[in-house]
Design a protein around this motif. Structure first.
Motif, short mmCIF file in Angstrom:
data_model
loop_
_atom_site.label_atom_id
_atom_site.label_comp_id
_atom_site.label_asym_id
_atom_site.label_seq_id
_atom_site.Cartn_x
_atom_site.Cartn_y
_atom_site.Cartn_z
N MET A 1 0.81 -1.21 0.06
CA MET A 1 -0.09 0.06 -0.04
C MET A 1 0.89 1.17 -0.09
O MET A 1 1.86 1.32 0.65
N THR A 2 0.68 2.19 -0.84
CA THR A 2 1.46 3.42 -0.86
C THR A 2 0.75 4.35 -0.03
O THR A 2 -0.09 4.30 0.85
N VAL A 3 1.86 5.44 0.29
CA VAL A 3 1.45 6.57 1.26
C VAL A 3 0.09 7.07 0.69
O VAL A 3 -0.70 7.75 1.61
N SER A 4 0.19 7.39 -0.40
CA SER A 4 -1.10 8.02 -0.97
C SER A 4 -2.29 7.29 -0.99
O SER A 4 -3.53 7.91 -1.17
N MET A 5 -2.55 6.19 -0.39
CA MET A 5 -3.80 5.46 -0.34
C MET A 5 -3.99 4.81 1.16
O MET A 5 -3.08 4.42 1.84
N LYS A 6 -4.92 4.99 1.83
CA LYS A 6 -5.52 4.42 3.07
C LYS A 6 -6.64 3.63 2.77
O LYS A 6 -7.76 4.17 2.28
N ARG A 7 -6.80 2.63 3.71
CA ARG A 7 -7.85 1.90 3.84
C ARG A 7 -8.87 2.02 4.78
O ARG A 7 -8.55 2.75 5.97
N PHE A 8 -10.16 2.29 4.89
CA PHE A 8 -11.27 2.29 5.87
C PHE A 8 -11.92 1.15 5.84
O PHE A 8 -12.51 0.47 4.85
N LEU A 9 -11.62 0.43 7.07
CA LEU A 9 -12.26 -0.82 7.50
C LEU A 9 -12.02 -1.83 6.57
O LEU A 9 -12.95 -2.97 6.27
N SER A 10 -10.98 -1.72 5.83
CA SER A 10 -10.78 -2.72 4.61
C SER A 10 -11.80 -2.90 3.60
O SER A 10 -11.54 -3.97 2.82
N ILE A 11 -12.55 -1.68 3.29
CA ILE A 11 -13.60 -1.72 2.40
C ILE A 11 -13.40 -0.85 1.40
O ILE A 11 -13.72 -1.09 0.08
N ASN A 12 -13.01 0.33 1.83
CA ASN A 12 -12.86 1.36 0.84
C ASN A 12 -11.36 2.03 0.71
O ASN A 12 -10.65 1.98 1.75
N THR A 13 -10.91 2.53 -0.46
CA THR A 13 -9.50 3.24 -0.42
C THR A 13 -9.80 4.68 -0.49
O THR A 13 -10.61 4.90 -1.27
N TYR A 14 -8.94 5.32 0.05
CA TYR A 14 -9.30 6.72 0.32
C TYR A 14 -7.70 7.19 -0.47
O TYR A 14 -6.90 6.97 -0.08
N HIS A 15 -8.21 8.27 -1.29
CA HIS A 15 -6.85 9.00 -2.01
C HIS A 15 -6.73 10.36 -1.58
O HIS A 15 -7.80 11.14 -2.02
N PRO A 16 -5.89 10.95 -0.60
CA PRO A 16 -5.99 12.18 0.00
C PRO A 16 -5.72 13.34 -1.30
O PRO A 16 -6.38 14.25 -1.01
N GLU A 17 -5.02 13.02 -2.15
CA GLU A 17 -4.74 14.05 -3.01
C GLU A 17 -5.82 14.52 -3.97
O GLU A 17 -6.17 15.68 -4.08
N SER A 18 -6.82 13.56 -4.34
CA SER A 18 -7.97 13.88 -5.03
C SER A 18 -9.18 13.89 -4.38
O SER A 18 -10.23 14.10 -4.95
N GLU A 19 -9.01 13.50 -3.08
CA GLU A 19 -10.11 13.59 -1.95
C GLU A 19 -11.48 12.68 -2.61
O GLU A 19 -12.66 13.12 -2.70
N THR A 20 -10.77 11.56 -3.05
CA THR A 20 -11.81 10.44 -3.51
C THR A 20 -11.82 9.18 -2.84
O THR A 20 -10.90 9.09 -2.18
N ILE A 21 -12.80 8.36 -2.75
CA ILE A 21 -12.76 6.83 -2.26
C ILE A 21 -13.03 6.00 -3.50
O ILE A 21 -13.87 6.49 -4.34
N SER A 22 -12.69 4.78 -3.28
CA SER A 22 -13.13 3.98 -4.29
C SER A 22 -13.38 2.47 -3.41
O SER A 22 -12.79 2.29 -2.24
N ILE A 23 -13.87 1.42 -4.22
CA ILE A 23 -14.05 0.21 -3.66
C ILE A 23 -12.64 -0.59 -3.59
O ILE A 23 -11.78 -0.38 -4.54
N SER A 24 -12.30 -1.04 -2.44
CA SER A 24 -11.14 -2.00 -2.19
C SER A 24 -10.82 -2.95 -3.59
O SER A 24 -11.76 -3.45 -4.21
N ASP A 25 -9.53 -3.09 -3.82
CA ASP A 25 -9.11 -4.04 -4.85
C ASP A 25 -9.66 -5.33 -4.68
O ASP A 25 -8.95 -6.11 -3.54
N THR A 26 -10.61 -5.94 -5.36
CA THR A 26 -11.15 -7.04 -5.08
C THR A 26 -11.27 -7.82 -6.15
O THR A 26 -12.04 -7.38 -7.19
N SER A 27 -10.98 -9.04 -6.17
CA SER A 27 -10.86 -9.85 -7.37
C SER A 27 -11.92 -11.00 -7.55
O SER A 27 -12.26 -11.89 -6.47
N VAL A 28 -13.07 -10.88 -8.18
CA VAL A 28 -14.20 -11.87 -8.11
C VAL A 28 -14.09 -12.89 -9.07
O VAL A 28 -13.76 -12.58 -10.31
N LEU A 29 -14.16 -14.25 -8.85
CA LEU A 29 -13.77 -15.43 -9.69
C LEU A 29 -15.02 -15.42 -10.40
O LEU A 29 -16.05 -15.58 -10.19
#
Length: 329
Positions: A1-29
């Protein structure tokens, strides 16, 4: 995990520079064999605000279909279901590439909330938008699959309004430090609008009467100092339509800006909002809707007086129209 990305409850990824959130990197089989496998893979996508529910609801609808087929947990699913899941799994995995603005509500300025509700034979739900400082943004949404026991579409849309009110109460209590100016609930079914604006004692269905009573018992004026206004919105302008029917990831990306930030009329004055003929509402309820949402625009008449040669014929036709409307309630 890079400094620019923080995880919230292991479900969302927070990008401080852009003030955006996204769903965590999950691979669906994609390779699955049973209903248990599909449920396990679907559960990997945890989206608490339901920002991507327009896509994930397709997995819920697929699971509902498997229940209707009465397959056991470990029974092999049909070939056509496998093909549907293969495409859906690719869409679910691609959700990690989407991002949403983290700040949905500003701490300054009056807040307006607009709720869209919709239902289809497969699912029903709502989406809440804030309008503030000349801008709008999605706050959250919620979608549920239709019950196994079939219900009418107007009844399901009424349930969508009901669960929207439950979420609205939690939202207002969470944002108690922000002044809410008004709240507008938009529905597609005119029958539902008629139910919400009428005396529920006239409705024959006990279940429908109870849901309307539950909605009316929520006193937003007393607890939050704000009234609820109701509005009819055409299906083409209803953002919850994406929730109730589900869309592919490709289609969702095309409509992402529309889904996230609004239709253009939402931040305009009510006089510029879509106008439709409310043929299923009583004149009093039509006036209530127009007075609160579209500036008192006059609705098109149901009965054209100049087409009748005598007053008696006009009264006779009018009686039949009101008899029909009363039966529809």
């Amino acid at each position: 995990m890079t400094v620019s990305m923080k995880r919230f409850l292991s479900i969302n990824t927070y990008h401080p520079e852009s003030e955006t959130i996204s769903i965590s990197d999950t691979s669906v089989l994609e390779n699955i064999l049973s209903k248990r496998d599909i449920l396990a893979q679907t559960a990997k996508i945890f989206d608490p605000l339901s920002l991507c529910a327009s896509v994930t609801v397709k997995a819920k609808i697929l699971l509902r279909k498997l229940w209707l087929l009465k397959l056991s947990w470990d029974q092999k699913v049909p070939t056509d279901i496998m093909a549907i899941w293969s495409n859906l799994a690719e869409d679910l995995s691609g959700l990690r590439n989407l991002s949403f603005s983290r700040q949905a509500i500003d701490s300054d300025g009056l807040l307006k909330l607009h709720i869209f509700c919709d239902a289809s034979p497969q699912a029903y739900g709502f989406v809440i938008y804030r309008v503030q400082n000349g801008k709008s943004h999605i706050i959250c949404s919620k979608v549920k699959v239709a019950p196994m026991k079939a219900k009418t579409l107007p009844m399901m849309e009424l349930i969508a309004v009901y669960i929207a009110f439950k979420a609205l109460i939690m939202l207002l209590r969470t944002c108690s430090n922000i002044k809410v100016e008004n709240i507008i609930v938009s529905v597609v079914a005119q029958f539902v609008l008629s139910w919400l604006l009428s005396d529920n004692g006239k409705i024959k269905s006990l279940y429908t009467r109870n849901r309307i009573r539950d909605i009316h018992e929520e006193n937003f004026t007393k607890e939050f100092g704000v009234d609820i206004q109701y509005k009819y919105v055409p299906s083409a302008e209803n953002l919850a339509d994406l929730l109730s029917r589900g869309v592919s990831l490709e289609k969702f990306k095309e409509k992402l800006g529309y889904w996230t930030y609004r239709p253009t009329w939402l931040v305009q004055e009510p006089e510029n909002w879509p106008i439709s003929t409310l043929s299923c509402l009583s004149p009093e309820n039509v006036k209530n809707v127009f007075d609160s949402t579209i500036g008192g625009t006059i609705c098109k008449l149901l009965i054209l007086f100049d087409r009748f040669s005598s007053f008696d014929k006009l009264c006779h036709a009018t009686a039949f129209v009101f008899k029909f409307v009363n039966k529809c309630k």
